[in-house]
Design a protein around this motif. Structure first.
Motif, PDB file in Angstrom:
ATOM      1  N   ARG A   1       8.631   1.765  -4.125  1.00  0.00           N
ATOM      2  CA  ARG A   1       7.276   1.765  -3.580  1.00  0.00           C
ATOM      3  C   ARG A   1       7.178   0.904  -2.321  1.00  0.00           C
ATOM      4  O   ARG A   1       6.296   1.116  -1.483  1.00  0.00           O
ATOM      5  CB  ARG A   1       6.293   1.269  -4.641  1.00  0.00           C
ATOM      6  CG  ARG A   1       6.117   2.246  -5.807  1.00  0.00           C
ATOM      7  CD  ARG A   1       5.459   1.569  -7.013  1.00  0.00           C
ATOM      8  NE  ARG A   1       4.142   1.043  -6.700  1.00  0.00           N
ATOM      9  CZ  ARG A   1       3.528   0.113  -7.417  1.00  0.00           C
ATOM     10  NH1 ARG A   1       4.121  -0.403  -8.487  1.00  0.00           N
ATOM     11  NH2 ARG A   1       2.337  -0.318  -7.078  1.00  0.00           N
TER      12      ARG A   1
ATOM     13  N   VAL B   1       6.989   2.673   0.990  1.00  0.00           N
ATOM     14  CA  VAL B   1       5.680   3.157   1.444  1.00  0.00           C
ATOM     15  C   VAL B   1       5.013   2.114   2.329  1.00  0.00           C
ATOM     16  O   VAL B   1       4.435   2.437   3.377  1.00  0.00           O
ATOM     17  CB  VAL B   1       4.780   3.490   0.233  1.00  0.00           C
ATOM     18  CG1 VAL B   1       3.387   3.904   0.701  1.00  0.00           C
ATOM     19  CG2 VAL B   1       5.404   4.593  -0.609  1.00  0.00           C
TER      20      VAL B   1
ATOM     21  N   TYR C   1      12.800   9.391   6.143  1.00  0.00           N
ATOM     22  CA  TYR C   1      13.697   8.519   6.910  1.00  0.00           C
ATOM     23  C   TYR C   1      15.150   8.786   6.515  1.00  0.00           C
ATOM     24  O   TYR C   1      15.478   8.932   5.340  1.00  0.00           O
ATOM     25  CB  TYR C   1      13.369   7.048   6.654  1.00  0.00           C
ATOM     26  CG  TYR C   1      12.048   6.612   7.233  1.00  0.00           C
ATOM     27  CD1 TYR C   1      11.916   6.338   8.598  1.00  0.00           C
ATOM     28  CD2 TYR C   1      10.917   6.465   6.422  1.00  0.00           C
ATOM     29  CE1 TYR C   1      10.704   5.938   9.133  1.00  0.00           C
ATOM     30  CE2 TYR C   1       9.704   6.061   6.943  1.00  0.00           C
ATOM     31  CZ  TYR C   1       9.598   5.801   8.301  1.00  0.00           C
ATOM     32  OH  TYR C   1       8.393   5.411   8.833  1.00  0.00           O
TER      33      TYR C   1
ATOM     34  N   ASP D   1       6.740   2.001   5.685  1.00  0.00           N
ATOM     35  CA  ASP D   1       6.307   3.142   6.501  1.00  0.00           C
ATOM     36  C   ASP D   1       4.946   2.873   7.137  1.00  0.00           C
ATOM     37  O   ASP D   1       4.732   3.146   8.326  1.00  0.00           O
ATOM     38  CB  ASP D   1       6.258   4.390   5.619  1.00  0.00           C
ATOM     39  CG  ASP D   1       5.774   5.619   6.366  1.00  0.00           C
ATOM     40  OD1 ASP D   1       6.405   5.976   7.386  1.00  0.00           O
ATOM     41  OD2 ASP D   1       4.770   6.223   5.944  1.00  0.00           O
ATOM     42  N   LYS D   2       4.018   2.335   6.378  1.00  0.00           N
ATOM     43  CA  LYS D   2       2.686   2.055   6.913  1.00  0.00           C
ATOM     44  C   LYS D   2       2.733   1.021   8.032  1.00  0.00           C
ATOM     45  O   LYS D   2       2.049   1.156   9.055  1.00  0.00           O
ATOM     46  CB  LYS D   2       1.768   1.569   5.785  1.00  0.00           C
ATOM     47  CG  LYS D   2       1.376   2.664   4.799  1.00  0.00           C
ATOM     48  CD  LYS D   2       0.440   2.123   3.718  1.00  0.00           C
ATOM     49  CE  LYS D   2       0.020   3.232   2.758  1.00  0.00           C
ATOM     50  NZ  LYS D   2      -0.908   2.744   1.704  1.00  0.00           N
TER      51      LYS D   2
ATOM     52  N   GLN E   1      12.333   9.835   0.707  1.00  0.00           N
ATOM     53  CA  GLN E   1      11.150  10.612   0.318  1.00  0.00           C
ATOM     54  C   GLN E   1      10.095  10.646   1.419  1.00  0.00           C
ATOM     55  O   GLN E   1       9.260  11.547   1.457  1.00  0.00           O
ATOM     56  CB  GLN E   1      10.552  10.034  -0.971  1.00  0.00           C
ATOM     57  CG  GLN E   1      11.415  10.272  -2.201  1.00  0.00           C
ATOM     58  CD  GLN E   1      10.914   9.541  -3.443  1.00  0.00           C
ATOM     59  OE1 GLN E   1      10.067   8.641  -3.338  1.00  0.00           O
ATOM     60  NE2 GLN E   1      11.415   9.917  -4.604  1.00  0.00           N
ATOM     61  N   LEU E   2      10.149   9.669   2.312  1.00  0.00           N
ATOM     62  CA  LEU E   2       9.200   9.594   3.422  1.00  0.00           C
ATOM     63  C   LEU E   2       9.772  10.194   4.706  1.00  0.00           C
ATOM     64  O   LEU E   2       9.155  10.109   5.766  1.00  0.00           O
ATOM     65  CB  LEU E   2       8.801   8.135   3.667  1.00  0.00           C
ATOM     66  CG  LEU E   2       7.991   7.491   2.529  1.00  0.00           C
ATOM     67  CD1 LEU E   2       7.944   5.986   2.699  1.00  0.00           C
ATOM     68  CD2 LEU E   2       6.590   8.069   2.476  1.00  0.00           C
TER      69      LEU E   2
END
Length: 330
Positions: free
Chosen positions: A276, A279, A64, A282-283, A61-62
């Motif tokens: 989650r 996320v 990757y 990713d950050k 979803q991000l």
């Protein structure tokens, strides 16, 4: 060129030479492979495939794609003794971020590295020393928290509603797991406020399930509470079968127990928190420091009731309990 030949335009030569050097450097830079981030995924025990898949879904979803712009190193620890070995393997690979769940798995990761960021799903991370506080975790651990005492108290309430008149409940827990050693200090008083008494059913080894559950029935436990624990998830089929054989109404921490034939489940969704977790990964990969990421609490909770299992043990689940279920198996 003859050394004695006079250079008519030295400035032009310098510009040409500079352009040539710049072009050579650009080509060399372009030929250097871009570093692909490497994630270490520590799986503590044989869990349902949905757990790993939800994390992968979060990554997709991000944007990757495994093998293209991100690498994920999966490591399975079949028992507590293997956790430190699998962590050492991931540390040796110099992963950029480590993802794990369960308190023992996260403790092993924290003991194995002080520098690699760890995104964890764990129970009561403050009580077990994983973080300084939820808002300011400090160190190299962040992630998501299942506040276990509150969650198990809620399960006690559901049992009391589902079985009117119940007074004594057996609690199946593993004292080798630090989160349950901490939670057990508070659970009896929480039960007392609900008019309930608890019977401690300690299990460290799967070979003890039958003896421990026999103890519960011999001491007149009216129901069974099975905490959310790696050992129990791995052996859920055995636990469910024993509870049914002894006609013990039981509530579990995950819906996988109900899928295996169990009566009821209520708990935080670990798959949701693993999704989650992507996320947070990713950050961190984009430069956010672990200390800047507060530990978030579980947001999604799931309740499942199996009416087939209730019928087998002669139990009628009240309508008000059924109305609160997210899923009812008929």
């Amino acid at each position: 060129m003859n050394p004695k030949t006079k250079i008519k335009n030295p400035k032009l030569c310098i510009l040409i030479l500079g352009a040539m050097l710049f072009a050579l450097c650009s080509v060399a830079h372009a030929q250097q492979p871009k570093k692909i981030p490497r994630i270490g995924f520590l799986q503590p025990g044989v869990f349902p495939p949905a757990y790993r898949e939800e994390f992968r879904k979060g990554l997709r979803q991000l944007g990757y794609v495994e093998g293209e712009n991100i690498l994920v190193e999966y490591r399975l620890a079949k028992g507590l003794k293997e956790l430190s070995t699998r962590v050492a393997e991931l540390v040796g690979l110099n992963v950029d971020v480590m993802v794990t769940w369960t308190t023992p798995g996260t403790l092993a990761a924290k003991h194995g590295t002080k520098t690699i960021p760890i995104v964890a799903v764990s129970g009561d991370p403050v009580e077990t020393g994983l973080v300084a506080s939820l808002a300011r975790p400090g160190g190299n651990v962040t992630g998501f928290a299942i506040l276990t005492t509150d969650l198990e108290t809620k399960k006690l309430e559901l049992l009391r509603e589902a079985i009117p008149g119940i007074s004594r409940i057996g609690v199946l827990w593993n004292p080798d797991n630090p989160v349950w050693a901490s939670a057990w200090k508070e659970l009896p008083s929480a039960a007392q406020s609900l008019g309930l008494k608890l019977q401690s059913l300690e299990v460290r080894d799967p070979g003890a399930f039958e003896q421990v559950l026999a103890s519960a029935t011999s001491q007149h436990a009216g129901a069974l509470l099975v905490v959310q624990e790696r050992l129990f998830v791995t052996h859920r089929q055995r636990i469910v079968e024993l509870a049914a054989r002894k006609r013990l109404p039981a509530i579990y921490g995950e819906t996988h127990f109900v899928d295996a034939g169990g009566l009821m489940s209520y708990g935080a969704s670990v798959p949701d928190m693993l999704r989650r977790s992507a996320v947070y990964v990713d950050k961190i990969l984009k430069g956010t420091k672990v200390t800047e990421l507060p530990v978030e609490q579980a947001m999604k909770f799931e309740m499942t009731v199996n009416l087939k299992a209730a019928k087998q043990i002669g139990l009628m689940i009240p309508p008000n309990v059924l109305a609160r279920a997210d899923k009812v198996i008929k």
